[in-house]
Design a protein around this motif. Structure first.
Motif, PDB file in Angstrom:
ATOM      1  N   GLN A 134     -15.697  94.168  65.550  1.00  0.00           N
ATOM      2  CA  GLN A 134     -15.065  93.650  66.767  1.00  0.00           C
ATOM      3  C   GLN A 134     -15.336  94.608  67.945  1.00  0.00           C
ATOM      4  O   GLN A 134     -15.720  94.183  69.028  1.00  0.00           O
ATOM      5  N   GLY A 170     -18.891  94.366  68.933  1.00  0.00           N
ATOM      6  CA  GLY A 170     -19.093  93.104  69.640  1.00  0.00           C
ATOM      7  C   GLY A 170     -18.715  93.238  71.103  1.00  0.00           C
ATOM      8  O   GLY A 170     -19.426  92.762  71.992  1.00  0.00           O
ATOM      9  N   ASP A 171     -17.609  93.917  71.347  1.00  0.00           N
ATOM     10  CA  ASP A 171     -17.187  94.153  72.728  1.00  0.00           C
ATOM     11  C   ASP A 171     -18.221  94.996  73.462  1.00  0.00           C
ATOM     12  O   ASP A 171     -18.617  94.696  74.579  1.00  0.00           O
ATOM     13  N   ASP A 186     -21.371  93.066  73.912  1.00  0.00           N
ATOM     14  CA  ASP A 186     -21.117  91.700  74.344  1.00  0.00           C
ATOM     15  C   ASP A 186     -21.830  90.678  73.445  1.00  0.00           C
ATOM     16  O   ASP A 186     -22.595  89.834  73.898  1.00  0.00           O
ATOM     17  N   LYS A 243     -21.474  88.279  69.588  1.00  0.00           N
ATOM     18  CA  LYS A 243     -20.638  87.789  68.487  1.00  0.00           C
ATOM     19  C   LYS A 243     -21.346  88.087  67.188  1.00  0.00           C
ATOM     20  O   LYS A 243     -22.573  88.065  67.123  1.00  0.00           O
ATOM     21  N   ASP A 265     -22.006  86.951  63.383  1.00  0.00           N
ATOM     22  CA  ASP A 265     -21.867  85.966  62.313  1.00  0.00           C
ATOM     23  C   ASP A 265     -21.632  86.719  61.021  1.00  0.00           C
ATOM     24  O   ASP A 265     -22.452  87.558  60.633  1.00  0.00           O
ATOM     25  N   GLU A 320     -12.009  87.892  68.140  1.00  0.00           N
ATOM     26  CA  GLU A 320     -12.832  86.799  68.666  1.00  0.00           C
ATOM     27  C   GLU A 320     -14.338  87.111  68.648  1.00  0.00           C
ATOM     28  O   GLU A 320     -15.152  86.231  68.845  1.00  0.00           O
ATOM     29  N   ARG A 321     -14.683  88.360  68.358  1.00  0.00           N
ATOM     30  CA  ARG A 321     -16.118  88.676  68.248  1.00  0.00           C
ATOM     31  C   ARG A 321     -16.694  88.305  66.880  1.00  0.00           C
ATOM     32  O   ARG A 321     -17.891  88.349  66.672  1.00  0.00           O
ATOM     33  N   GLN A 351     -17.474  85.652  63.960  1.00  0.00           N
ATOM     34  CA  GLN A 351     -17.572  84.242  63.617  1.00  0.00           C
ATOM     35  C   GLN A 351     -17.733  84.144  62.104  1.00  0.00           C
ATOM     36  O   GLN A 351     -18.812  84.411  61.579  1.00  0.00           O
TER      37      GLN A 351
END
Ligand SMILES: *Cc1c(COP(=O)(O)O)cnc(C)c1O
Length: 220
Positions: A106, A109-110, A113, A115, A117, A149-150, A152
């Motif tokens: 996460q 991911g931030d 930027d 996401k 999987d 939210e990062r 999936q």
């Protein structure tokens, strides 16, 4: 020989899919290149293989850098401090097995930027040497990572123990499918089951694998 191996595997996939009444397009073959080097990867690319898997960040770095346009899958145990080396160049992480790794992914991911999987790894056999959540931990874990939210979450992964008779591992693959069916929800569409390696991919496909990870049968 790689070509012969590859076509033989495709035939086996096709036969297993037909036997189980599934759609052949849903089974994705990942060529696991941990035992081989750049020349073998080049050969595999010539055959049209696009999905590759590696299980160690350091050992794989040169290969991944050399072929940035391929789809790389991280299939091994991932240390949280290596998440930053994996996230930008791999298309999927198959081995999310703990909250601290989810947090690391996460954060990365931030930072990038992006996401990620991911597949959640489950230890369906209970073998101590295997990574992965115990089946009963899965629902709580999915609940905990919902706010990330990062991430999936695309499905589940398992590694079966090695048995000479691949029939012996069928229950572990069946269990992963059962978990997928039980815990798919509006929050989590767990479409993928990453299961099956050289010794047992045919049984895995019969039990619903959407991704198989094959090394030795391709490159030996
Ligand atoms: C090595 C490895 C594979 C491929 O194993 P083979 O038996 O050579 O096909 C698949 N999945 C994981 C997680 C691996 O580490």
């Amino acid at each position: 020989m790689l070509a012969d191996n590859y076509y033989k595997i495709l035939e086996n996939i096709d036969a297993a899919v037909k036997r189980s009444g599934r759609d052949p397009r849903v089974v994705q073959l990942i060529a696991v290149t941990k035992y081989v080097g750049i020349p073998e990867i080049k050969e595999a690319v010539k055959l049209g293989i696009k999905d590759f898997g590696e299980n160690r960040v350091q050992e794989a770095a040169e290969k991944v850098e050399k072929f940035p346009d391929l789809s790389w899958h991280f299939i091994g145990h991932l240390q949280s401090n290596k998440a930053k080396d994996v996230l930008p160049c791999y298309s999927m992480v198959h081995s999310l097995d703990r909250l601290s790794l989810a947090e690391a992914l996460q954060r990365c991911g931030d930072r990038f930027d992006l996401k990620a999987d991911v597949l959640v790894q489950v230890n369906t056999s209970g073998e101590e040497s295997k990574f992965g959540l115990a089946p009963e931990e899965l629902p709580g874990f999915l609940e905990k990572i919902k706010p990330f939210e990062r991430l999936q979450v695309r499905g589940l992964m398992t590694m079966a123990p090695f048995y000479h008779d691949p029939e012996a591992v069928r229950p572990f693959f069946r269990e992963l499918r059962r978990l997928r069916d039980q815990y798919s929800s509006s929050d989590y569409e767990l479409e993928h089951l990453s299961m099956g390696m050289t010794n047992d991919y045919v049984v895995a496909i019969e039990e619903g694998a959407t991704i198989i990870r094959v090394g030795s049968a391709l490159f030996d």
